[in-house]
Design a protein around this motif. Structure first.
Motif, short mmCIF file in Angstrom:
data_model
loop_
_atom_site.label_atom_id
_atom_site.label_comp_id
_atom_site.label_asym_id
_atom_site.label_seq_id
_atom_site.Cartn_x
_atom_site.Cartn_y
_atom_site.Cartn_z
N MET A 171 1.05 -1.45 0.46
CA MET A 171 0.21 -0.31 -0.09
C MET A 171 0.97 1.35 0.33
O MET A 171 0.92 1.99 -0.95
CB MET A 171 -0.61 -0.13 1.17
N GLU A 172 2.05 1.63 0.71
CA GLU A 172 2.95 2.40 0.53
C GLU A 172 3.44 2.70 -1.00
O GLU A 172 2.99 4.25 -1.58
CB GLU A 172 4.16 2.15 1.43
N ASN A 173 3.70 1.57 -1.40
CA ASN A 173 3.85 1.80 -2.94
C ASN A 173 2.48 2.90 -4.07
O ASN A 173 4.05 3.95 -4.56
CB ASN A 173 4.09 0.09 -3.57
N ASP A 174 1.73 2.16 -3.66
CA ASP A 174 0.43 2.86 -4.16
C ASP A 174 0.82 4.26 -3.70
O ASP A 174 -0.23 5.10 -4.61
CB ASP A 174 -0.70 2.04 -3.59
N GLU A 175 0.56 4.66 -2.82
CA GLU A 175 0.98 5.84 -1.65
C GLU A 175 1.79 6.69 -3.17
O GLU A 175 1.40 8.11 -3.07
CB GLU A 175 1.10 6.04 -0.80
N GLN A 176 2.82 6.42 -3.38
CA GLN A 176 3.39 7.06 -4.22
C GLN A 176 3.08 7.32 -5.28
O GLN A 176 4.07 7.63 -6.08
CB GLN A 176 5.23 6.14 -3.58
N LEU A 177 2.57 6.43 -6.17
CA LEU A 177 2.43 6.17 -7.53
C LEU A 177 1.06 6.90 -7.90
O LEU A 177 0.50 7.72 -9.12
CB LEU A 177 2.36 5.04 -7.37
N LYS A 178 0.35 6.92 -6.77
CA LYS A 178 -0.89 7.89 -7.22
C LYS A 178 -1.32 8.71 -7.72
O LYS A 178 -1.46 9.74 -8.60
CB LYS A 178 -2.07 7.65 -5.63
N PRO A 179 0.26 9.97 -7.38
CA PRO A 179 0.18 11.48 -7.67
C PRO A 179 0.33 11.57 -9.16
O PRO A 179 0.61 12.47 -9.29
CB PRO A 179 1.50 11.90 -6.93
N ILE A 180 0.95 9.88 -9.74
CA ILE A 180 0.84 10.46 -11.31
C ILE A 180 0.26 10.02 -12.66
O ILE A 180 0.33 10.67 -13.74
CB ILE A 180 2.74 9.57 -11.67
N ILE A 181 -0.31 9.08 -11.51
CA ILE A 181 -1.30 8.46 -12.21
C ILE A 181 -2.40 9.25 -13.27
O ILE A 181 -2.48 9.90 -14.11
CB ILE A 181 -2.70 7.43 -11.65
N GLU A 182 -2.82 10.48 -12.22
CA GLU A 182 -3.50 11.56 -13.25
C GLU A 182 -2.23 12.59 -14.06
O GLU A 182 -3.67 12.22 -15.35
CB GLU A 182 -3.97 12.71 -12.05
N PRO A 183 -1.39 12.84 -14.01
CA PRO A 183 -0.98 13.33 -15.39
C PRO A 183 -1.32 12.27 -16.78
O PRO A 183 -0.49 13.04 -17.70
CB PRO A 183 0.72 13.78 -14.78
N LEU A 184 -0.04 10.59 -16.29
CA LEU A 184 0.16 10.33 -17.06
C LEU A 184 -1.29 10.28 -17.63
O LEU A 184 -1.30 9.83 -19.26
CB LEU A 184 0.17 8.78 -16.36
N GLU A 185 -2.95 10.16 -17.35
CA GLU A 185 -3.71 10.28 -17.94
C GLU A 185 -4.06 10.30 -18.64
O GLU A 185 -4.62 10.99 -20.08
CB GLU A 185 -4.91 10.22 -16.84
N ILE A 186 -3.51 11.95 -19.00
CA ILE A 186 -3.44 12.97 -19.52
C ILE A 186 -3.15 13.11 -20.47
O ILE A 186 -3.25 13.08 -21.78
CB ILE A 186 -3.28 14.56 -18.91
N MET A 187 -2.20 12.44 -20.57
CA MET A 187 -0.80 12.42 -21.35
C MET A 187 -0.85 11.03 -22.90
O MET A 187 -1.19 11.16 -23.56
CB MET A 187 0.98 12.25 -21.43
N ILE A 188 -1.39 10.33 -22.09
CA ILE A 188 -1.98 9.15 -23.04
C ILE A 188 -2.75 9.24 -24.10
O ILE A 188 -3.02 8.50 -24.59
CB ILE A 188 -1.70 7.49 -22.12
N GLY A 189 -3.14 9.92 -23.89
CA GLY A 189 -4.43 10.48 -24.44
C GLY A 189 -4.08 12.12 -25.30
O GLY A 189 -5.10 12.75 -26.21
N SER A 190 -2.95 12.26 -25.13
CA SER A 190 -1.97 13.25 -26.49
C SER A 190 -2.20 12.90 -27.73
O SER A 190 -1.82 11.64 -27.93
CB SER A 190 -0.77 13.25 -25.80
N ASP A 191 -2.39 13.59 -28.59
CA ASP A 191 -2.64 13.58 -29.57
C ASP A 191 -1.38 13.80 -30.53
O ASP A 191 -0.67 13.49 -31.14
CB ASP A 191 -3.25 15.37 -30.18
N ASP A 192 -0.18 14.29 -29.40
CA ASP A 192 1.52 13.86 -29.73
C ASP A 192 1.77 12.12 -29.25
O ASP A 192 1.40 12.28 -28.34
CB ASP A 192 2.56 15.18 -29.16
#
Length: 173
Positions: free
Chosen positions: A1-22
Motif C-alpha cells: 500500500m505504501e507503494n500505491d501512495e507513491q504512485l497515485k500522484p503520477i496517475i492523473e498526469p499520465l492519464e492526460i498524457m496517454i490521451g495526447s495527440d502527440d
C-alpha cells in the motif's frame, strides 16, 4: 500500500498524457502507465486503474482509445475472472473501432494478451485452467486476429503478422 501512495500522484498526469495527440508523448506515457499498472496493488487496480481504462476507452478522441489497447495485458492476470471477461470484450470492441489507428493498436497488442492468457494458464494450480485459457485464445483471440488480419487497412493487417508466432507458441505449449 505504501507503494500505491507513491504512485497515485503520477496517475492523473499520465492519464492526460496517454490521451495526447502527440504520438511521442503518448507512447512514453503509455510505457510509464504500464509500469504503474504492474506496480499497483490489486485493490488499486480495481479502484483506480480499471476506471482509468474505462474513461480512456470511452474517450471521444481516438488517441485515448489507442492508448488503452496497450494497457490491458499487464493487469489481465491481476483481476478476477469477471473483469477478465469484460477486458476481453472491451478489446473486441476496440478491434472494431471506426478509426484504423485504434484497430492497428489493438492488432499490435493481441500478442501481449495471448501471452497474458498463456501465463495465467501456466501459473494456475487448477489443471482445468490451461484448456480453458487455450479455448479462450482459440475462440475469442483468434476471432479478433482473423477480423484484424482481413481488415480493409493494410496497416492494420500488417500488425497482425507479429502475433502469429506468439499465438502459435502459446497454443502449442
Amino acid at each position: 500500500m505504501e507503494n500505491d501512495e507513491q504512485l497515485k500522484p503520477i496517475i492523473e498526469p499520465l492519464e492526460i498524457m496517454i490521451g495526447s495527440d502527440d504520438q511521442v508523448v503518448r507512447d512514453k506515457a503509455v510505457v510509464s502507465m504500464r509500469k504503474v499498472g504492474r506496480l499497483l496493488e490489486d485493490a488499486s487496480i480495481r479502484e483506480i486503474y480499471i476506471p482509468l481504462l474505462k474513461r480512456q476507452r470511452k474517450g471521444d478522441m481516438f488517441p485515448m482509445r489507442i492508448s488503452v489497447c496497450f494497457l490491458y495485458a499487464d493487469i489481465y492476470d491481476r483481476v478476477d475472472a469477471e473483469m477478465q471477461t469484460k477486458l476481453r470484450k472491451k478489446l473486441t470492441k476496440l478491434a472494431k473501432d471506426d478509426t484504423p489507428m485504434v484497430r492497428r493498436a489493438c492488432a499490435r497488442n493481441l500478442g501481449p494478451m495471448v501471452k497474458a492468457l498463456g501465463s495465467l494458464a501456466l501459473s494456475d494450480d487448477d489443471p482445468n485452467s490451461f484448456p480453458l485459457c487455450i479455448q479462450l485464445i482459440l475462440d475469442e483471440i483468434m476471432s479478433l486476429f482473423s477480423s484484424l488480419a482481413c481488415d480493409e487497412q493494410d496497416s492494420v493487417r500488417l500488425q497482425t503478422t507479429d502475433n502469429c508466432r506468439t499465438i502459435g507458441e502459446t497454443v502449442l505449449l
